[in-house]
Every structure is written in structure tokens, then in C-alpha cells.
Design a protein around this motif. Structure first.
Motif, PDB file in Angstrom:
ATOM      1  N   ASP A  42      21.247   1.147  17.145  1.00 29.42           N
ATOM      2  CA  ASP A  42      21.940   2.206  17.944  1.00 29.42           C
ATOM      3  C   ASP A  42      21.996   1.751  19.320  1.00 29.42           C
ATOM      4  O   ASP A  42      21.845   0.530  19.764  1.00 29.42           O
ATOM      5  N   ILE A  90      25.819   4.307  13.204  1.00 27.12           N
ATOM      6  CA  ILE A  90      25.393   5.250  14.136  1.00 27.12           C
ATOM      7  C   ILE A  90      26.715   5.471  15.155  1.00 27.12           C
ATOM      8  O   ILE A  90      27.027   4.606  15.707  1.00 27.12           O
ATOM      9  N   ARG A 106      28.442   5.822  18.165  1.00 24.28           N
ATOM     10  CA  ARG A 106      27.922   5.444  19.598  1.00 24.28           C
ATOM     11  C   ARG A 106      29.196   5.614  20.662  1.00 24.28           C
ATOM     12  O   ARG A 106      29.910   4.594  21.301  1.00 24.28           O
ATOM     13  N   GLY A 131      24.889   9.731  18.410  1.00 27.18           N
ATOM     14  CA  GLY A 131      23.608   9.222  17.686  1.00 27.18           C
ATOM     15  C   GLY A 131      23.408   9.746  16.368  1.00 27.18           C
ATOM     16  O   GLY A 131      22.624   9.420  15.567  1.00 27.18           O
TER      17      GLY A 131
END
Length: 553
Positions: free
Chosen positions: A224, A299, A301, A311
Motif C-alpha cells: 500500500d 491495492i 493507489r 485503498g
């Protein structure tokens, strides 16, 4: 943990096994027809970006700092290409018209045996191709592409279980997925083998350094914005790797439980909702409509999709011709995720075309989600197909086909793909202050690769004045990687309003004198963010100072 559920083949019923000749139905569709078969959640659209003959059997891709699209083709899947030693390739795709498809393909490296991933680095690319990680770049004098082995020893075997997934880390290392295979890895610079069995790894290609890291990912390790790492395997769509191996191994007598945590509220082989017609199957019928081939967990982003998708996790499920999404939230030291309320019985994207095989998804430089479609009838490896069936099936059907798509909101326009490689030092640092995770990662990597002192002052300014917490984090991480970070800057970052910046500032303390580690870490013992507290504990363990043990206690 089971490496693979047997029910990942879409193969017709046993009754047909009596036939000497087997007709594979349904047959392949033209790119435009297959596109019509794809259904997304309301409000999104799918756009075809590349197709055969420009791309064939694509399984992985990456955008370079100059905006080039690099694609890995595993045309030799699953048992090799007849008459060739290696049938895999790495290509560069380009557009001949700005508003058209990527219709021009240049083969960069050919005759590779089952390549699995590509990562732009320096003047060329790193290629994962068990048993090796290769570096391919044009010779500066002749322009001819030269291929060098950087690391060797990754296990081969089943092509679904090989080294892959190189990804830039905030600590300035390049991380990779084990592939669920492991190996004892050496390089020309460091001949002592590094055992990665049961773990993933990280590399410094220039120094030839490799280290094992927590986690074992089958295909597509990711992180992340703040440095938390995730992986998956066929029947487990998302793990969070909570505890870090390099800290745990300080105490060789320590016994600990699994370092990973399942993220989804319904972990493991949870139910999925395909829209393709279920084909009869000869094995494990109970696995139908459940995760059996989860790969390339990602994820989101970026901000193109809007705040509701920030997210979110996404993962491919090629056997069932779909891409699954969950909404992720912090949960103490780890994370939890669940389906969106309006996707309880549906998927973010699904196709009624049984040949649609999404193998990799990534957020592109434009904010859209890009996906490779290997486009095969049989996606299962013959290891799990009885011999009598192998003789009747065309296991390579679709080897000369393949598509790449992008997905984005229908009321928004993807951003133009930038050329960061042409930016000067100050402009490259400014590019860190972007909502695009791809742009931040790539600008960060280019800054570290160039190691230009002209970036030092702009990076220091970004740490103090950057609008986004992610920009301040990347500036801190880049200076740390260049070993240009002043203690006062670390102290400033330790007081940052965002816990992700504070966490990385604690990590940066590990290059400082022991007394400073203890003094600064002490102030964050009661930080309200659990992940900051965990990093404080890790970093205090690096300090050779009498008071570190007292503070840990």
C-alpha cells in the motif's frame, strides 16, 4: 496450506472423454466481441488497449519511467513451444496513433523459457525467468540488447509457481514473490546461497544483494502507500505480512506463529460470482464458483476512481473469468476487508467469455486499472490434468491470442501517461506530490537511481512542505536511500501529522547513533498508531544501548 486446489480446470465432462477428438466449445472470440462480454460494476467502462498480433499470451506488464509499456508473454505455456527451447518474450508496446490501440510491438528479449515478470530498472529491465533474474539492456556502443544473469537458483517446475512480481519498496529495495517454490539463491557478487523457502525476497540489483523477507506469495506481491506488504495464492486472495523477517531473525531461538494474517472477512476459498457459463468439470465439483486461482492482488493507489475506492483491494480470478474487489480498513496491526454492499452477489468485473483469463492487474500511470488477458481455453497446468485428457485437449489453444484492457469510471478521463525520465532533478522531486501511486514510486526510483545531489534540497523541502503525506514519505525514503538524510530531518518527520511518515522516520533512525535511536524512539512509545508502535519496537531492537531493553519492556 494447500498450494493449489485441483478444481481449477475448465474442462468438459468425463462423458466426452470417450471421444478421440474433442472440440473445445465455446471457441475464441474476436477482441471486439470478447470486449462486449465484459460486465463491470455500474459507472465503469472497459477499453481495449492491445490485442493480437501485437500481444500474445500476455501474463505481466509494467510501465517504464519514460511511459513505455513493457509486456511479458508466456507463449510457451504450459509445456513449451514445439521446436523452440524458449517460447517466452518481453516486448515494448507503442501506439502508432495517439487515440488508438497499442498496435506496434518490438521484441526486446526473445527465446525465454516461461518468463513471469518485468521491472524497468536503469537503462533496461529486470526479468524474472526461473531459475534466474535477468537484466536486459541495450549495449551503449552497439545498441544490441545484452542479457545478464543477476541472480540464480530459483526453483523451476510448474509455471504457475515461479519467481515473479518485482515491486519497488519504500526502503529502496526491489521486492519479489517466491512463487510458492523457493530456492537457494546466489549472485555473481555474493556467492553464499540465500534460502528463500517459505519466504519472499528483496534485492539490490547493483550490489547483487538478496535477502529473504516475510511472506510467501504465489503471483503478485504488492504494497500500500505506507509500506505494508500483501500477497496471495490460488485459494487465498489476500494476506497481510504483519511481522518482518529481518527483525525476527535477530533472535534465532524465537518461536513465533504465522507472520501473515488473512485480510478478508471471508478468507480462503470464498464464494465468487462469475457470469460465464460453468463448464462441466471432472474433478472437485464443490470448488465451482469459489476462489481457485486468485492471483495478482493489488491495492488501488490513485484518485481517478474517487474516494470510495481509495485503498480498495482487487484480485484476479482467471478460472472464473473475473476480477474481485473488497473494501479494506485498518484493524490494529493488520487490516480487514469485505465486499462492497452493492457487490454482495456480484463482482467488480466479470466476463461471459470463458476464454477471458485475467492474470495481472495494476494501477496505471493514468489512474485506470490495467489488466492482461492471457486469453486461453485451458488455463490449468497439465500437472493437474489426467494424462488421457491431455491427449485430447489442445493445451496451447490461444497461445497466439491475448488482450490488454483498462478500466475506469465512465464519467472521467484517464490522465495522459507522463514521461518522468525526461524530468530534471527539481521536476522529478515535484512529481512525488501526486495522487498517483505509480508516479510516486517511479519518481522515487528514478531519484535513487540517478543519485544526483541536485535533488537533495528539493527533497528536504518536500519533507517539510509536501502537500500529501505520501509525498513527504517518498521524499524521506529517497533521501534515506541516497544516504543524504540529516538527523534534523528525521526528527522533523517523527513529528509529522501522518502516522505513515512517522513510522518510516522511526525506520530511518536505524542508520543513526544508538543514543539518538533511544532518545527519539522513546518519544513515540505511546503513539496512537499501532503500526508506529510496532516499528518503534523493531528499531529499539537495533539499538546497542543499555536503555533500549528497558524501553521495550
Amino acid at each position: 496450506m494447500r498450494r493449489l486446489l485441483l478444481a481449477v480446470s475448465l474442462i468438459p465432462s468425463l462423458a466426452a472423454a470417450q471421444d478421440k477428438k474433442f472440440v473445445m466449445e465455446p471457441g475464441p472470440r474476436a477482441p471486439e466481441e470478447s470486449l462486449k462480454c465484459i460486465k463491470t460494476r455500474p459507472g465503469f467502462k472497459v477499453e481495449l488497449m492491445a490485442c493480437e498480433p501485437a500481444v500474445q499470451s500476455p501474463i505481466a506488464f509494467a510501465f517504464g519511467g519514460d511511459g513505455k509499456l513493457w509486456v511479458v508473454e508466456m507463449g510457451d505455456y504450459p509445456l513449451g513451444t514445439p521446436g523452440k527451447k524458449g517460447g517466452g518474450r518481453v516486448k515494448v508496446l507503442e501506439k502508432t496513433r495517439p487515440d488508438g490501440l497499442y498496435d506496434k510491438a518490438t521484441v526486446f528479449v526473445d527465446n525465454l523459457a516461461f518468463p513471469t515478470g518485468v521491472f524497468p530498472w536503469k537503462d533496461g529491465v529486470l526479468i524474472t525467468c526461473a531459475p534466474d533474474i535477468l537484466y536486459a539492456a541495450p549495449d551503449k556502443k552497439t545498441g544490441k540488447v545484452q542479457v545478464h544473469k543477476l541472480f540464480s537458483g530459483f526453483r523451476e517446475g510448474n509455471q504457475q509457481h515461479r519467481v515473479n512480481g518485482l515491486t519497488w519498496g519504500l526502503d529502496n529495495w526491489i521486492y519479489g514473490a517466491n512463487g510458492d517454490s523457493g530456492g537457494s539463491i546466489t549472485s555473481s557478487e555474493i556467492p553464499v546461497p540465500v534460502n528463500i523457502n517459505g519466504r519472499d525476497f528483496r534485492i539490490h540489483p547493483e550490489s547483487g544483494t538478496i535477502e529473504a523477507v516475510s511472506g510467501q506469495t504465489q503471483f503478485g506481491r504488492c504494497r500500500d502507500d505506507w509500506g505494508n506488504w500483501f500477497g496471495c495464492n490460488n485459494s487465498n486472495p489476500m494476506y497481510h505480512f504483519v511481522l518482518e523477517d529481518r527483525y525476527l531473525k535477530r533472535n534465532p531461538t524465537l518461536l513465533f506463529t504465522d507472520v501473515r494474517s488473512n485480510v478478508s472477512d471471508t478468507p480462503g476459498a470464498a464464494e465468487v460470482f462469475p457470469i460465464s457459463k460453468p463448464l462441466p468439470r471432472f474433478n472437485t465439483p464443490t470448488a465451482l464458483n469459489h476462489f481457485t486461482s486468485a492471483c495478482s492482488v493489488m491495492i488501488y493507489r490513485d484518485d481517478l476512481f474517487g474516494p470510495a475506492f481509495d485503498g480498495n483491494s482487487f484480485v484476479c480470478e482467471p478460472v472464473h473469468n473475473l476480477i474481485h474487489r473488497e473494501i479494506m480498513r485498518p484493524d490494529g496491526l493488520t487490516f480487514r476487508s469485505k465486499r462492497a454492499d452493492d457487490e454482495k452477489k456480484s463482482e467488480f468485473l466479470a466476463s461471459s467469455d470463458n476464454w477471458f483469463r485475467p492474470t495481472m492487474i495494476q494501477t496505471g500511470p493514468d489512474g485506470a486499472i490495467w489488466v492482461t488477458d492471457m486469453y486461453r481455453y485451458v488455463i490449468e497446468h497439465p500437472e493437474w490434468i489426467p494424462k488421457e485428457w491431455q491427449a485430447k485437449l489442445d493445451l496451447r489453444a490461444g497461445h497466439d491470442l491475448g488482450r490488454i484492457y483498462r478500466i475506469y469510471p465512465e464519467d472521467k478521463k484517464p490522465r495522459p501517461i507522463p514521461n518522468l525520465a525526461k524530468l530534471r532533478a527539481k521536476e522529478l522531486v515535484a512529481a512525488l506530490d501526486s495522487p498517483s501511486g505509480w508516479q510516486r514510486d517511479t519518481a522515487h526510483r528514478l531519484i535513487v537511481e540517478r543519485d544526483d545531489e541536485a535533488t537533495t534540497a528539493p527533497l528536504e523541502w518536500m519533507i517539510a512542505k509536501g502537500k500529501l503525506g505520501q509525498a513527504r514519505l517518498h521524499a524521506l525514503a529517497a533521501l534515506h536511500g541516497m544516504r543524504q538524510i540529516r538527523p534534523s530531518l528525521i526528527e522533523e518527520a517523527l513529528r509529522d501529522k501522518h502516522p505513515g511518515v512517522r513510522k518510516h522516520a522511526v525506520f530511518c533512525l536505524e542508520q543513526q547513533p544508538n543514543a539518538m535511536i533511544v532518545a527519539e524512539a522513546k518519544r513515540l512509545l505511546d503513539d496512537p498508531e499501532p503500526l508506529v508502535q510496532l516499528q518503534v519496537a523493531y528499531t529499539l531492537g537495533e539499538a546497542r544501548h543499555w536503555s533500549a531493553a528497558r524501553l521495550l519492556t
